[in-house]
Design a protein around this motif. Sequence first.
Motif, PDB file in Angstrom:
ATOM      1  N   THR A   2     -22.926  13.493  31.992  1.00  0.00           N
ATOM      2  CA  THR A   2     -23.062  12.658  33.178  1.00  0.00           C
ATOM      3  C   THR A   2     -24.044  11.519  32.991  1.00  0.00           C
ATOM      4  OG1 THR A   2     -24.760  14.139  34.069  1.00  0.00           O
ATOM      5  CG2 THR A   2     -22.480  14.543  34.713  1.00  0.00           C
ATOM      6  N   THR A  31     -18.039   9.503  29.918  1.00  0.00           N
ATOM      7  CA  THR A  31     -17.000  10.502  30.140  1.00  0.00           C
ATOM      8  C   THR A  31     -16.749  11.265  28.843  1.00  0.00           C
ATOM      9  OG1 THR A  31     -15.238   8.985  29.512  1.00  0.00           O
ATOM     10  CG2 THR A  31     -15.901   8.987  31.829  1.00  0.00           C
ATOM     11  N   GLU A 193     -13.231  15.497  37.310  1.00  0.00           N
ATOM     12  CA  GLU A 193     -13.876  14.415  36.566  1.00  0.00           C
ATOM     13  C   GLU A 193     -14.087  13.197  37.453  1.00  0.00           C
ATOM     14  OE1 GLU A 193     -12.522  14.271  32.107  1.00  0.00           O
ATOM     15  OE2 GLU A 193     -10.751  14.654  33.347  1.00  0.00           O
ATOM     16  N   LYS A 196     -17.048  13.699  39.644  1.00  0.00           N
ATOM     17  CA  LYS A 196     -18.304  13.608  38.915  1.00  0.00           C
ATOM     18  C   LYS A 196     -18.608  12.194  38.450  1.00  0.00           C
ATOM     19  CE  LYS A 196     -18.366  15.138  34.672  1.00  0.00           C
ATOM     20  NZ  LYS A 196     -18.375  16.047  33.496  1.00  0.00           N
ATOM     21  N   ASN A 197     -17.587  11.475  37.992  1.00  0.00           N
ATOM     22  CA  ASN A 197     -17.822  10.206  37.312  1.00  0.00           C
ATOM     23  C   ASN A 197     -17.853   8.987  38.222  1.00  0.00           C
ATOM     24  OD1 ASN A 197     -17.930  11.412  34.740  1.00  0.00           O
ATOM     25  ND2 ASN A 197     -15.701  11.380  34.552  1.00  0.00           N
TER      26      ASN A 197
END
Length: 271
Positions: A2, A31, A193, A196-197
Motif C-alpha cells: 500500500t 499495486t 484491490e 485499497k488502492n
Amino acid sequence: MTNTTTASAPDDSGVDPDFYLDLPDARIVATEALLEAGENIADTIDARAMSCIYGDAGLGKTFSVRAALKEVAADLVLLLQFRSRPTPRDIRMELFDVLHLEGKPPAHPSEFDRLLKRALARRPYILVCDEAQQFSRECFEFVRHLYDTGKGKSRPAVLFVGGEECYKTLYNEPALASRIYIWQEFTPMEPAEVAKNIPLFHPIWANASPELIDFIDQEAGGGTFRMWSKITHHVLEGMKRRGLSEVDETLARWAIRRSRPARPVRRDDDR
C-alpha cells in the motif's frame, strides 16, 4: 503493497511515467501488478533477455514499465512506439533515430542490420517495444534477429508491451515464444484491490466511503486506472463548478455519465 510514491517531474534519470489526462495530484500506487512488473523488468535486464507484458487497454502496462525504468539511464532505454502497423523498415529507421546514428541510413536491409547490430552491442541497451499489438510476425522476427546476434551482456534486453494480439502472435510462434523469459498479464483490479488502492491514488478518494468507491467501480471504473483517472478528472471539474469540497453520489453519477456511453452503440447490422 500500500505504499505510494508521488509522481515527480520528468528528469534525465529515465523514462518518466505519465498519468492519463495529466491528472493533477495523482499518485503512483504500488499495486501488486506494478511491483511484479518492476521485479520482472529488473530480472529481464539482468538476464539480457526478452519478456512480454500484455493485457487489455487502460490497465497500466505502459505506465508500470516506465515507472520501473525510471532509475535506468535515459540514454539506455530505446523506446519504440508505433500507432499503426509498422514494417521492419519502420523499426530500422526508428532505431537509427533513437540510437542517434550519424550519416544517412543504409539503403540495403542487410547493410542496415549490420549497422544496427554493431550499435546495439556497444552499450547495455533496453529495447522497449510499446503498443506491440501493432507488430506483425515479421516485425517480431526482426527484433528477435537483432537480439539473437548479440552475445552475453552485449545483447539488448527486450520488453514487448502490448495488448492481447501481442501475446497471441508471440505465443503461437514457437521460435518467438521459446525466447520469452517472463510473461506477465495485466488484469483489472479486483474489488478488494480497488477498495485499497483508489483512496491512495488521489486525495479526493482518501475520505470517500467504501460504498461510493465500489459503486463507481461497478458502474464505470472497471478496476482500471485509466477509467478511474477519467472519472477523477470529471469529479474534480464538477467539484470546482459546484464549490464542493468532497465527492457525493450525485456528483459521482454525473462524472460516470460523462465517462462512458449511456448505452451500447448499435452495430450497422442491428439497425
